[in-house]
Design a protein around this motif. Structure first.
Motif, PDB file in Angstrom:
ATOM      1  N   LYS A   1     -28.803 -25.366  22.783  1.00 45.77           N
ATOM      2  CA  LYS A   1     -27.900 -25.895  23.589  1.00 45.77           C
ATOM      3  C   LYS A   1     -26.446 -26.652  22.489  1.00 45.77           C
ATOM      4  O   LYS A   1     -27.056 -27.044  21.060  1.00 45.77           O
ATOM      5  CB  LYS A   1     -27.561 -26.966  24.168  1.00 45.77           C
ATOM      6  CG  LYS A   1     -28.767 -26.912  25.937  1.00 45.77           C
ATOM      7  CD  LYS A   1     -27.955 -26.325  26.184  1.00 45.77           C
ATOM      8  CE  LYS A   1     -29.805 -26.254  27.549  1.00 45.77           C
ATOM      9  NZ  LYS A   1     -28.292 -25.270  28.826  1.00 45.77           N
ATOM     10  N   ALA A   2     -25.462 -26.452  22.579  1.00 45.67           N
ATOM     11  CA  ALA A   2     -24.950 -26.618  21.400  1.00 45.67           C
ATOM     12  C   ALA A   2     -23.919 -27.828  21.213  1.00 45.67           C
ATOM     13  O   ALA A   2     -23.798 -28.179  22.669  1.00 45.67           O
ATOM     14  CB  ALA A   2     -23.443 -25.416  21.546  1.00 45.67           C
ATOM     15  N   VAL A   3     -23.944 -28.636  20.579  1.00 39.71           N
ATOM     16  CA  VAL A   3     -22.896 -29.938  20.235  1.00 39.71           C
ATOM     17  C   VAL A   3     -21.761 -29.883  19.809  1.00 39.71           C
ATOM     18  O   VAL A   3     -21.435 -29.795  18.771  1.00 39.71           O
ATOM     19  CB  VAL A   3     -24.013 -30.248  18.886  1.00 39.71           C
ATOM     20  CG1 VAL A   3     -23.142 -31.713  18.975  1.00 39.71           C
ATOM     21  CG2 VAL A   3     -25.465 -30.755  19.709  1.00 39.71           C
ATOM     22  N   PRO A   4     -21.417 -29.360  21.051  1.00 35.93           N
ATOM     23  CA  PRO A   4     -19.516 -29.019  20.561  1.00 35.93           C
ATOM     24  C   PRO A   4     -18.684 -29.961  19.723  1.00 35.93           C
ATOM     25  O   PRO A   4     -18.893 -31.470  20.061  1.00 35.93           O
ATOM     26  CB  PRO A   4     -18.778 -28.608  21.457  1.00 35.93           C
ATOM     27  CG  PRO A   4     -19.758 -29.781  22.671  1.00 35.93           C
ATOM     28  CD  PRO A   4     -20.690 -29.671  22.171  1.00 35.93           C
ATOM     29  N   ALA A   5     -17.907 -29.195  19.276  1.00 33.75           N
ATOM     30  CA  ALA A   5     -17.134 -30.037  18.294  1.00 33.75           C
ATOM     31  C   ALA A   5     -15.731 -30.554  19.087  1.00 33.75           C
ATOM     32  O   ALA A   5     -16.067 -30.795  20.280  1.00 33.75           O
ATOM     33  CB  ALA A   5     -16.103 -29.077  17.610  1.00 33.75           C
ATOM     34  N   LEU A   6     -15.539 -31.843  18.536  1.00 31.54           N
ATOM     35  CA  LEU A   6     -13.831 -32.500  19.184  1.00 31.54           C
ATOM     36  C   LEU A   6     -12.863 -32.101  20.144  1.00 31.54           C
ATOM     37  O   LEU A   6     -12.868 -30.432  19.378  1.00 31.54           O
ATOM     38  CB  LEU A   6     -13.227 -33.493  18.270  1.00 31.54           C
ATOM     39  CG  LEU A   6     -14.050 -35.031  17.652  1.00 31.54           C
ATOM     40  CD1 LEU A   6     -13.598 -35.581  17.161  1.00 31.54           C
ATOM     41  CD2 LEU A   6     -14.319 -35.469  19.241  1.00 31.54           C
ATOM     42  N   PRO A   7     -12.343 -32.217  20.758  1.00 33.87           N
ATOM     43  CA  PRO A   7     -10.943 -31.124  21.321  1.00 33.87           C
ATOM     44  C   PRO A   7     -10.058 -30.771  20.227  1.00 33.87           C
ATOM     45  O   PRO A   7     -10.076 -32.055  19.461  1.00 33.87           O
ATOM     46  CB  PRO A   7     -10.782 -32.111  22.566  1.00 33.87           C
ATOM     47  CG  PRO A   7     -11.400 -33.005  22.649  1.00 33.87           C
ATOM     48  CD  PRO A   7     -12.533 -33.463  21.581  1.00 33.87           C
ATOM     49  N   GLU A   8      -9.384 -30.019  20.163  1.00 29.47           N
ATOM     50  CA  GLU A   8      -8.159 -29.394  19.434  1.00 29.47           C
ATOM     51  C   GLU A   8      -7.455 -30.601  18.571  1.00 29.47           C
ATOM     52  O   GLU A   8      -6.920 -30.838  17.879  1.00 29.47           O
ATOM     53  CB  GLU A   8      -7.869 -28.078  18.982  1.00 29.47           C
ATOM     54  CG  GLU A   8      -7.016 -27.403  18.240  1.00 29.47           C
ATOM     55  CD  GLU A   8      -6.972 -26.833  18.138  1.00 29.47           C
ATOM     56  OE1 GLU A   8      -6.510 -25.677  16.763  1.00 29.47           O
ATOM     57  OE2 GLU A   8      -6.910 -25.470  19.402  1.00 29.47           O
ATOM     58  N   GLU A   9      -7.077 -31.018  20.130  1.00 33.65           N
ATOM     59  CA  GLU A   9      -6.053 -32.253  20.035  1.00 33.65           C
ATOM     60  C   GLU A   9      -6.537 -32.917  19.301  1.00 33.65           C
ATOM     61  O   GLU A   9      -5.453 -34.255  18.570  1.00 33.65           O
ATOM     62  CB  GLU A   9      -5.428 -32.462  21.756  1.00 33.65           C
ATOM     63  CG  GLU A   9      -4.636 -33.475  21.497  1.00 33.65           C
ATOM     64  CD  GLU A   9      -3.254 -32.911  21.419  1.00 33.65           C
ATOM     65  OE1 GLU A   9      -2.582 -33.408  20.785  1.00 33.65           O
ATOM     66  OE2 GLU A   9      -3.344 -31.212  21.680  1.00 33.65           O
ATOM     67  N   ARG A  10      -7.452 -33.659  19.188  1.00 35.82           N
ATOM     68  CA  ARG A  10      -7.935 -34.723  18.825  1.00 35.82           C
ATOM     69  C   ARG A  10      -7.793 -34.110  16.742  1.00 35.82           C
ATOM     70  O   ARG A  10      -7.642 -34.674  16.403  1.00 35.82           O
ATOM     71  CB  ARG A  10      -8.592 -35.550  19.033  1.00 35.82           C
ATOM     72  CG  ARG A  10      -8.839 -35.831  19.951  1.00 35.82           C
ATOM     73  CD  ARG A  10     -10.372 -37.085  20.758  1.00 35.82           C
ATOM     74  NE  ARG A  10     -11.285 -37.363  19.994  1.00 35.82           N
ATOM     75  CZ  ARG A  10     -12.165 -38.664  20.252  1.00 35.82           C
ATOM     76  NH1 ARG A  10     -12.994 -38.103  21.402  1.00 35.82           N
ATOM     77  NH2 ARG A  10     -12.218 -39.013  19.082  1.00 35.82           N
ATOM     78  N   ARG A  11      -8.574 -33.119  17.322  1.00 35.43           N
ATOM     79  CA  ARG A  11      -8.808 -32.788  15.526  1.00 35.43           C
ATOM     80  C   ARG A  11      -7.260 -33.051  14.848  1.00 35.43           C
ATOM     81  O   ARG A  11      -7.632 -32.833  13.952  1.00 35.43           O
ATOM     82  CB  ARG A  11     -10.294 -31.019  15.918  1.00 35.43           C
ATOM     83  CG  ARG A  11     -11.135 -31.560  16.219  1.00 35.43           C
ATOM     84  CD  ARG A  11     -12.325 -29.714  16.135  1.00 35.43           C
ATOM     85  NE  ARG A  11     -11.682 -29.756  17.056  1.00 35.43           N
ATOM     86  CZ  ARG A  11     -11.759 -27.724  16.840  1.00 35.43           C
ATOM     87  NH1 ARG A  11     -11.289 -27.505  15.774  1.00 35.43           N
ATOM     88  NH2 ARG A  11     -11.084 -27.434  18.554  1.00 35.43           N
ATOM     89  N   VAL A  12      -6.678 -32.733  14.975  1.00 35.50           N
ATOM     90  CA  VAL A  12      -4.976 -31.595  14.492  1.00 35.50           C
ATOM     91  C   VAL A  12      -4.258 -32.870  14.086  1.00 35.50           C
ATOM     92  O   VAL A  12      -3.289 -33.106  13.557  1.00 35.50           O
ATOM     93  CB  VAL A  12      -4.351 -30.424  15.482  1.00 35.50           C
ATOM     94  CG1 VAL A  12      -5.633 -29.415  15.241  1.00 35.50           C
ATOM     95  CG2 VAL A  12      -4.255 -31.633  16.548  1.00 35.50           C
TER      96      VAL A  12
END
Length: 480
Positions: A227-238
């Motif tokens: 199972k992958a632990v996803p990164a934050l949504p791009e909207e928050r990352r940018v």
């Protein structure tokens, strides 16, 4: 032959198009091979293989338009034709994975003097013909090794130089694919190092100039049930890039809004371009953008599981000038750390000379090629090679001439360091306009040091005595 759009392929006197010679001749599932004509595109081959649950053993990773020094790439890496792609010994990333020419098991070529020939593993001319820079014969078709299609478990995290130096050898020896982004003076590491049992290993880093952040992207064959632990949504990352835009002077901020409208929905590459275009040759401004990018990458720590084609094909983020080198850095069993020391030294030059170097400095690895004209050629089976690319984004056509001139200065620092580390350049990225006068002589001397030019010239005389297949680069630096 649609190699790379530099002096190897772009000739005013005429060029040979392989566009109509693009057939898929057949797939042998028992031998795990595919036979294709020379003009078949890499993406076309991958699509056909996927129908049979197969894929290529290796392929280049970049999926965005670039410029090599002085030239525009015609489309993406995956749109390159298979003959040109292999003739320059293109590469993906993987410390145990060789450049793409090593996938070839046989090839049919036509030379001006010998006519039609079929060469296979074991033939004396075969390794020379695999990487012949289009100058010995015209490739008609080839048979390539393939493998069962597979999923990759990719992980992204950030570190600083001290931490990377501590873990670098383990990364190379543990993971199938790694790429690093060097960002340049932020001393922080977020992320993790998993204990994978690799099928093969690989590495790639992205270094960010004017910070001390290195982005590490590693991947291995996904384990069943992983199972992958996803990164934050791009909207928050940018958000760091949006925040920097808002912090600009009011008149600058108004100009940004007029030029690009609302920032909502803009992805990372678009926001970075909007920031760089404001003052692309000002090192202080570029350093601010790089620091915002470093924040973005720290927020991007996470995982994904996807098909290898999707994971290994990443976006570069816009048109750019690029010069990429290749140099030895020990063996997979005993890396000598010259690879990361190289980039650390390059970053020192950037910051000392105040070069407006945007992120990233991308670093990847391959094992050796047994093709004598490959930049990664070695007789040592376990030899390890690092490939490092420096870039400048072309933010607008109005600024392009000034950016080109500044990149020329930047690229020459990269070239000088390449020779210091006993390296050479990706054949598809060499541009003679960047090697004039004494620099041309230095280039010739280093080619003679790196490659068996005498043997290659002897083959040229036998196969193409009237230089029908000559090009500007080989004519000038090999037998000119």
């Amino acid at each position: 032959m649609n190699l790379s759009p530099n002096g190897l392929a772009l000739q005013e006197g005429g060029m040979l198009s392989m566009t109509e010679l693009d057939g898929i001749k057949g797939i042998d599932k028992e031998k795990n091979t595919i036979t294709v004509q020379a003009g078949a595109r890499v993406s076309q081959i991958l699509a056909e293989l996927q129908k049979h649950n197969l894929t290529l053993e290796n392929f280049s990773s970049i999926t965005e338009t670039q410029k090599s020094p002085g030239q525009l790439h015609a489309g993406t890496e995956l749109e390159q034709q298979i003959a040109g792609w292999t003739q320059v010994s293109a590469h993906g990333t993987g410390a145990r994975i060789p450049p793409v020419d090593e996938m070839i098991t046989s090839m049919t070529v036509v030379s001006p003097a010998k006519g039609l020939m079929t060469l296979r593993e074991g033939d004396s001319w075969f390794p020379w013909m695999r990487v012949a820079l289009g100058s010995l014969a015209v490739v008609q078709e080839m048979t390539l090794k393939v493998r069962p299609r597979y999923m990759l478990h990719e992980r992204t995290y950030c570190c600083n130089y001290a931490e990377l130096e501590r873990d670098h050898a383990k990364l190379l020896q543990t993971y199938r694919h790694v790429r690093h982004v060097w960002l340049g003076c932020i001393h922080r590491w977020t992320g993790f190092l998993a204990n994978f049992a690799p099928e093969y290993t690989a590495s790639g880093y992205m270094w960010v100039p004017y910070t001390d952040t290195i982005v590490v992207v590693v991947s291995d064959i996904a384990k069943p049930g992983a199972k992958a632990v996803p990164a934050l949504p791009e909207e928050r990352r940018v958000e760091p890039l949006k925040r920097l835009l808002r912090e600009m002077q009011p008149e600058t901020w108004r100009r940004v809004l007029e030029d690009c409208g609302s920032l909502e929905g803009k992805n990372f590459a678009e926001l970075r371009e909007k920031l760089l275009v404001l003052d692309p040759l000002n090192p202080d401004h570029v350093a601010k953008v790089n620091r915002a990018e470093a924040e973005f990458w720290r927020k991007s720590s996470g995982e994904r599981i996807a098909d290898s084609t999707e994971v290994l094909g990443f976006e570069c983020g816009g048109s750019q000038w690029v010069l990429e080198n290749c140099f030895p850095c020990g063996t997979i069993d005993s890396p000598n750390l010259k690879d990361i020391k190289y980039v650390q030294e390059m970053k020192g030059i950037i910051e000392r000379e105040r070069i407006a170097a945007a992120s990233p400095i991308e670093q990847r690895w391959t094992s050796r090629s047994s093709s004598p004209m490959s930049p990664a050629y070695s007789k040592e089976a376990n030899a390890l090679f690092s490939w490092v690319g420096v870039i400048m984004y072309i933010t607008s056509e109005d600024q392009a001439p000034a950016i080109k001139e500044k990149f020329r200065e930047f690229a020459m620092r990269h070239a000088d360091l390449t020779f210091k580390y006993d390296g050479f350049f990706h054949w598809g990225k060499v541009d003679l306009a960047f090697h004039k006068g004494d620099r041309r002589k230095t280039l010739q001397e280093n080619i003679a040091k790196k490659f068996d030019v005498k043997e290659f010239a002897g083959l040229k005389k036998e196969l193409d005595p009237h230089n029908v297949l000559g090009n500007d680069i080989t004519d000038a630096v090999l037998w000119g």
